[in-house]
Design an enzyme around this catalytic site. Structure first.
Site, short mmCIF file in Angstrom:
data_model
loop_
_atom_site.label_atom_id
_atom_site.label_comp_id
_atom_site.label_asym_id
_atom_site.label_seq_id
_atom_site.Cartn_x
_atom_site.Cartn_y
_atom_site.Cartn_z
N GLU A 111 0.84 -1.19 0.00
CA GLU A 111 0.00 0.00 0.00
C GLU A 111 0.88 1.24 0.00
O GLU A 111 1.76 1.39 0.86
CB GLU A 111 -0.90 0.04 1.23
CG GLU A 111 -2.04 -0.95 1.22
CD GLU A 111 -3.00 -0.72 2.39
OE1 GLU A 111 -4.15 -1.18 2.27
OE2 GLU A 111 -2.61 -0.12 3.41
N CYS A 112 0.67 2.14 -0.93
CA CYS A 112 1.33 3.43 -1.00
C CYS A 112 2.86 3.27 -0.91
O CYS A 112 3.48 2.84 -1.87
CB CYS A 112 0.79 4.37 0.08
SG CYS A 112 1.13 6.11 -0.24
N GLY A 113 3.47 3.56 0.23
CA GLY A 113 4.91 3.39 0.34
C GLY A 113 5.36 1.96 0.08
O GLY A 113 6.41 1.72 -0.52
N THR B 296 -1.35 -0.76 -4.35
CA THR B 296 -2.28 0.35 -4.49
C THR B 296 -1.68 1.59 -3.87
O THR B 296 -0.89 1.51 -2.93
CB THR B 296 -3.62 0.07 -3.80
OG1 THR B 296 -3.40 -0.07 -2.38
CG2 THR B 296 -4.28 -1.20 -4.32
#
Length: 439
Positions: A328-330, A428
């Site tokens: 997720e993200c990072g 994501t």
């Protein structure tokens, strides 16, 4: 079921000092022998860790846009056994989105009204005196059925300033619960996503103890306790989110730490094994894990260490050969091909996805996200709708893999950050909050 008595600390805008006040209040109430249950209104994954440090109890998010009533109430039930709940609002009291979600528009005022928790409004009165009462009165009357406890005046310059400001509040009929003199040493350190993480603060416990002592000198804690209230909660089927696998290896260190507490609580409650490891310490995920999960965080601050963590990267690639990996993200960025830091240095990441991101030129991405999966995600089938939140400053240079989902913002407008999937690996930019079946 009735919510535990509580209060919601909010303000007209960000930057008024509500977080430091919140931490001091949590610690002061806990020092008085109360079992204090903290909450955060809205999508925030940094503040709950500070809340836990203040009162030694897990803090949970309540989100009026992303969560449905059943999930909302099962999260609220985490307050069982608490003497008092204290929730921290996001942004300004009435700030939300334009389009209503399953529960509401995502404002802190909606959280307070739904839970029956009176609002403690923190006002930065610097540069004004009686005029501050007009602001407070407008906030009090904007939603007439909103429970309201009173105001705390922050950054008061002198006894004369306090006297004039109190006169305005008396005229408006608003209780003053505290008056905080102006001090320059109460701000928490920040960076581009807001506050630094709790684990990074050089001496967090001492800082929070100082906030609590400051509140004891300047706030009427008895009046605040007396103002706490609760409201009936609608009964119904209750279930926290189910785990995406039985044995979940989750990255957990200063680079990867952003996971919503209600998700981890649901995974634990369902009997999943959570197996933490640290990429920054070059630790490999458990080889017997069914799933490797890389949360968001600050990989851009540690990109060199991640790129040189040979044990971690080799084990991650081996796992991805036969079993799922999700970021997720990072965590998504770390799964990609390359990350360019703010100085323009290129760092090779895991290379399990083709994503390339850069912080050399920052681009702000912020908002709720609704994602309809175009491919399966661990724990979720293709076609399922998820709700989450995106908050980062990276510029996407390349996103060549198959899109994971059709993603829109809160108002239904398409966004280009669709996530990616390649073989067993997915990622994501949004942080998952809930599925629509439990919104």
């Amino acid at each position: 079921m009735r919510s535990a008595p509580g209060l919601l600390v909010s303000a007209p805008s960000s930057g008024t000092g509500k977080t430091t006040l919140m931490l001091g209040l949590l610690r002061a109430l806990a020092e008085d022998g109360l079992t204090v249950q903290p909450f955060k209104s809205g999508p925030d994954y940094i503040d709950p860790a500070f809340h836990k440090a203040a009162c030694r109890r897990n803090s949970f998010n309540l989100d009026g846009w992303a969560m449905g009533r059943d999930l909302w109430h099962v999260i609220a039930a985490q307050a069982a056994g608490a003497d008092i709940c204290v929730a921290e609002g996001s942004m300004g009291l009435y700030d939300g989105v334009a389009t209503r979600g399953q529960q509401g528009f995502g404002s802190s005022a909606e959280t307070a009204r739904a839970m029956g928790w009176p609002v403690v409004l923190v006002l930065d009165v610097g540069g004004q005196a009686q005029s501050a009462a007009a602001t407070a009165l407008g906030f009090r009357n904007f939603m007439p059925d909103l429970p309201f406890a009173g105001v705390i005046l922050n950054r008061v310059a002198s006894p004369r300033h306090e006297r004039l400001t109190r006169l305005g509040m008396e005229r408006a009929g608003l209780p003053v619960l505290g008056v905080l003199p102006r001090r320059g040493d109460l701000a928490l350190p920040e960076r581009h996503l807001g506050l630094i993480q709790a684990v990074e603060h050089p001496d967090l416990d001492t800082a929070i103890a100082g906030y609590a002592a400051f509140l004891r000198e300047n706030v009427d804690l008895d009046a605040i306790r007396a103002a706490a209230r609760g409201a009936p909660l609608v009964s119904g089927p209750r279930a926290l989110p189910k785990p995406p696998a039985q044995r979940i290896a989750i990255a957990r260190d200063a680079a990867f730490s952003f996971t919503y507490p209600h998700l981890l609580e649901g995974w634990h409650a369902a009997g999943a094994e959570i197996l933490p490891f640290s990429p920054l310490a070059d630790q490999a995920p458990d080889p017997d894990a069914d799933l490797v999960w890389l949360p968001g965080g600050y990989p851009e601050l540690h990109a060199g260490r991640i790129a040189s963590a040979g044990t971690f990267l080799a084990a991650l690639r081996r796992h991805a050969g036969t079993k799922p990996v999700h970021g997720e993200c990072g965590g998504y960025m770390a799964l990609g091909e390359m990350l360019i830091d703010k100085d323009g240095t290129r760092h090779r990441m895991a290379g399990l996805l083709g994503l390339a991101t850069s912080y050399e030129t920052r681009k702000f991405h912020l908002g709720y996200r609704r994602a309809v999966l175009q491919a399966p995600l661990p724990g979720h089938a293709a076609g399922e709708a998820l709700r989450g939140h995106e908050f980062h400053y990276s510029t996407i240079l390349d996103q060549p893999d198959a899109p994971l989902a059709q993603v829109t913002d809160a108002d239904g407008n398409p966004v280009p950050e669709t996530g990616s999937i390649r073989g067993n690996v997915s990622g994501t930019f949004f942080h998952l909050i809930a599925t629509e079946e439990n919104t």
